[in-house]
Design a protein around this motif. Structure first.
Motif, PDB file in Angstrom:
ATOM      1  N   ILE A   1     -68.896 -34.491  60.519  1.00 21.98           N
ATOM      2  CA  ILE A   1     -67.637 -34.122  61.155  1.00 21.98           C
ATOM      3  C   ILE A   1     -66.527 -34.264  60.123  1.00 21.98           C
ATOM      4  O   ILE A   1     -66.634 -35.036  59.162  1.00 21.98           O
ATOM      5  CB  ILE A   1     -67.305 -34.993  62.383  1.00 21.98           C
ATOM      6  CG1 ILE A   1     -67.260 -36.476  61.987  1.00 21.98           C
ATOM      7  CG2 ILE A   1     -68.313 -34.764  63.496  1.00 21.98           C
ATOM      8  CD1 ILE A   1     -66.755 -37.384  63.102  1.00 21.98           C
ATOM      9  N   GLY A   2     -65.476 -33.506  60.310  1.00 22.36           N
ATOM     10  CA  GLY A   2     -64.357 -33.600  59.389  1.00 22.36           C
ATOM     11  C   GLY A   2     -63.315 -32.558  59.683  1.00 22.36           C
ATOM     12  O   GLY A   2     -63.432 -31.779  60.637  1.00 22.36           O
ATOM     13  N   THR A   3     -62.313 -32.564  58.852  1.00 23.74           N
ATOM     14  CA  THR A   3     -61.263 -31.558  58.991  1.00 23.74           C
ATOM     15  C   THR A   3     -60.595 -31.305  57.651  1.00 23.74           C
ATOM     16  O   THR A   3     -60.517 -32.193  56.790  1.00 23.74           O
ATOM     17  CB  THR A   3     -60.203 -32.000  60.023  1.00 23.74           C
ATOM     18  OG1 THR A   3     -59.281 -30.934  60.250  1.00 23.74           O
ATOM     19  CG2 THR A   3     -59.431 -33.212  59.529  1.00 23.74           C
ATOM     20  N   GLY A   4     -60.170 -30.096  57.485  1.00 28.08           N
ATOM     21  CA  GLY A   4     -59.335 -29.753  56.352  1.00 28.08           C
ATOM     22  C   GLY A   4     -57.915 -29.491  56.844  1.00 28.08           C
ATOM     23  O   GLY A   4     -57.705 -29.131  58.003  1.00 28.08           O
TER      24      GLY A   4
ATOM     25  N   LEU B   1     -58.735 -32.937  52.791  1.00 29.50           N
ATOM     26  CA  LEU B   1     -60.067 -32.855  53.391  1.00 29.50           C
ATOM     27  C   LEU B   1     -60.558 -34.259  53.689  1.00 29.50           C
ATOM     28  O   LEU B   1     -60.506 -35.144  52.827  1.00 29.50           O
ATOM     29  CB  LEU B   1     -61.057 -32.166  52.450  1.00 29.50           C
ATOM     30  CG  LEU B   1     -62.514 -32.163  52.919  1.00 29.50           C
ATOM     31  CD1 LEU B   1     -62.674 -31.275  54.151  1.00 29.50           C
ATOM     32  CD2 LEU B   1     -63.454 -31.704  51.808  1.00 29.50           C
ATOM     33  N   VAL B   2     -61.034 -34.459  54.920  1.00 26.77           N
ATOM     34  CA  VAL B   2     -61.637 -35.725  55.337  1.00 26.77           C
ATOM     35  C   VAL B   2     -62.976 -35.398  55.974  1.00 26.77           C
ATOM     36  O   VAL B   2     -63.050 -34.524  56.848  1.00 26.77           O
ATOM     37  CB  VAL B   2     -60.747 -36.496  56.326  1.00 26.77           C
ATOM     38  CG1 VAL B   2     -61.430 -37.786  56.757  1.00 26.77           C
ATOM     39  CG2 VAL B   2     -59.387 -36.797  55.718  1.00 26.77           C
TER      40      VAL B   2
ATOM     41  N   ALA C   1     -63.003 -38.052  51.074  1.00 28.30           N
ATOM     42  CA  ALA C   1     -61.611 -37.716  51.369  1.00 28.30           C
ATOM     43  C   ALA C   1     -60.941 -37.293  50.069  1.00 28.30           C
ATOM     44  O   ALA C   1     -61.116 -37.940  49.035  1.00 28.30           O
ATOM     45  CB  ALA C   1     -60.866 -38.902  51.974  1.00 28.30           C
ATOM     46  N   ASN C   2     -60.218 -36.204  50.103  1.00 26.12           N
ATOM     47  CA  ASN C   2     -59.466 -35.787  48.923  1.00 26.12           C
ATOM     48  C   ASN C   2     -58.245 -34.989  49.355  1.00 26.12           C
ATOM     49  O   ASN C   2     -58.216 -34.415  50.463  1.00 26.12           O
ATOM     50  CB  ASN C   2     -60.338 -34.978  47.950  1.00 26.12           C
ATOM     51  CG  ASN C   2     -60.914 -33.738  48.578  1.00 26.12           C
ATOM     52  OD1 ASN C   2     -60.193 -32.790  48.877  1.00 26.12           O
ATOM     53  ND2 ASN C   2     -62.229 -33.713  48.787  1.00 26.12           N
ATOM     54  N   GLY C   3     -57.273 -34.981  48.504  1.00 21.58           N
ATOM     55  CA  GLY C   3     -56.040 -34.263  48.814  1.00 21.58           C
ATOM     56  C   GLY C   3     -55.286 -33.909  47.559  1.00 21.58           C
ATOM     57  O   GLY C   3     -55.473 -34.525  46.498  1.00 21.58           O
ATOM     58  N   ALA C   4     -54.427 -32.904  47.679  1.00 20.30           N
ATOM     59  CA  ALA C   4     -53.632 -32.462  46.538  1.00 20.30           C
ATOM     60  C   ALA C   4     -52.324 -31.862  47.027  1.00 20.30           C
ATOM     61  O   ALA C   4     -52.289 -31.190  48.068  1.00 20.30           O
ATOM     62  CB  ALA C   4     -54.397 -31.440  45.698  1.00 20.30           C
TER      63      ALA C   4
END
Length: 389
Positions: free
Chosen positions: A60-63, A76-77, A97-100
């Motif tokens: 499961i996750g979400t962008g 993104l998680v 988890a990542n982000g920019a």
């Protein structure tokens, strides 16, 4: 009617353009969970002789993607729940988890700030233990790029990466890297870019490496240069390649210094409107943290095909061959070791609905080594259902 007309596009924009949740379930059979040579080796490792197991992976996750004028936010998680049928002590969760954030300060100036976190089970090909070894990576960085109207571009970047493990016997392999990079590029045409990159890594280990009766600080620094070309010939045909040189120096053990040529080529070619050919080649030098091994030279070549049967069905076949040659500490007396690995992947993907994907895959992998305790063969079959909201 007015309320309905306004609410539906707003929700669609939120879910489709800004928030992108997803979920999937994968059923898998793996014929060699621990990547061992045979049942006797498995018995000595875990006390059982059952090589294979069924595995369920629920994800499961979400962008999140948000744009305001020329500013962008991407997040993104994701969490994977990995459950085994027989070897329940191998059950583990995988987190990502990542982000920019990308800021366009001027027409030609861009600043990107990013970060990431991942906690994953280490691949069984890399260690021998009955217990799960969880690898944790944390990274953060910033880059500043400037592109002139002539096509000439400049970029400077800094990034810190930290790696640690859950099993205490791998603590000597834990480290952090401070990475500095500078790139000069030139846009020859809208479809072609030439670049040159200089990169410096400062790697610090948390614990000393035991070499015989002594403990040595294995911390080191590395300089590398790369000259590359990215070229797009058509929407389905492109080449990306570079050649470079790496030089790594150790602070307290010059006998472990090494250097050599590195390079990479990735090409895709459209044989027909539906059939595409893929080709990859790579040569890299990897530092090793075995007491008697300094580094490894790994040459990899892969080739495959992608075929679009219908607008909703596509298939892929890809075969990858790798030769890994370990270089040892001079005079250590350790037995030479070279590994040959093959990995064959085949799969088909069906998209019956816009947001629903059904896929099936098969993987065959094998490794043969001068050290027969590292030999193994493995078959994996998977079936996945994924939905993107």
């Amino acid at each position: 009617m007015t309320l309905v007309t306004v609410a539906v596009p707003a929700r669609a924009a939120f879910l489709g353009d800004t928030l992108k949740p997803f979920a999937s379930v994968t059923e898998m059979y793996d014929s060699n969970i621990f990547r061992v040579r045979d049942r006797a080796e498995l018995k000595s490792l875990v006390g059982e002789e059952r090589l294979g197991d069924f595995i369920t992976v629920a994800s499961i996750g979400t962008g999140v993607r948000y744009r305001l004028s020329r500013q962008e936010l991407d997040l993104l998680v994701r969490r994977d729940f990995i459950r085994y049928g027989n070897y329940s002590d191998q059950d583990v969760d995988r987190d990502e988890a990542n982000g920019a954030v990308t800021l366009a300060l001027l027409d030609a100036l861009r600043v990107r700030i990013d970060g990431s976190y991942a906690k994953t089970p280490e691949a069984r090909t890399d260690y021998r233990s009955a217990a799960v070894n969880r690898r944790r990576e944390m990274a953060a960085g910033v880059s500043v790029g400037y592109v002139m109207t002539s096509g000439l571009g400049f970029e400077a970047a800094y990034r810190r990466l930290t790696v640690d493990y859950s099993l205490p016997q791998y603590r000597t392999s834990e480290y952090y890297i401070d990475r500095y990079a500078g790139t000069v590029s030139y846009r020859i045409s809208p479809e072609a870019r030439l670049y040159a990159t200089y990169q410096r890594d400062e790697r610090e280990y948390d614990q000393a490496l035991v070499l015989g009766p002594t403990a040595v600080n294995n911390s080191n620094s590395a300089d590398s240069i790369r000259v590359g070309l990215d070229k797009t010939f058509s929407p389905r045909t492109a080449v990306s390649c570079y050649v470079g040189y790496l030089n790594r120096r150790h602070k307290a053990s010059s006998a472990r210094d090494f250097s050599g040529v590195i390079g990479k080529v990735a090409a895709s070619y459209a044989l027909t409107a539906k059939l595409g050919f893929l080709l990859n080649w790579e040569r890299q030098l990897y530092e090793e943290t075995y007491a008697d091994r300094i580094y490894s030279v790994t040459d990899t070549i892969g080739a495959g095909f992608a075929y679009q049967f219908t607008p909703k069905v596509k298939g892929t076949v890809f075969d990858r061959l790798s030769w890994k040659d370990f270089r040892d500490v001079p005079g250590s007396g350790v037995a030479p070791r070279s590994d040959f690995t093959q990995e064959l992947n085949a799969g088909v993907e069906w998209t019956p609905l816009t947001r629903l994907t059904v896929s099936a895959g098969y993987q065959y992998a094998r490794r043969s080594s001068d050290d027969p305790s590292f030999d193994y063969s493995d078959h994996v079959a998977t079936a996945t259902v994924a939905y993107r909201f």
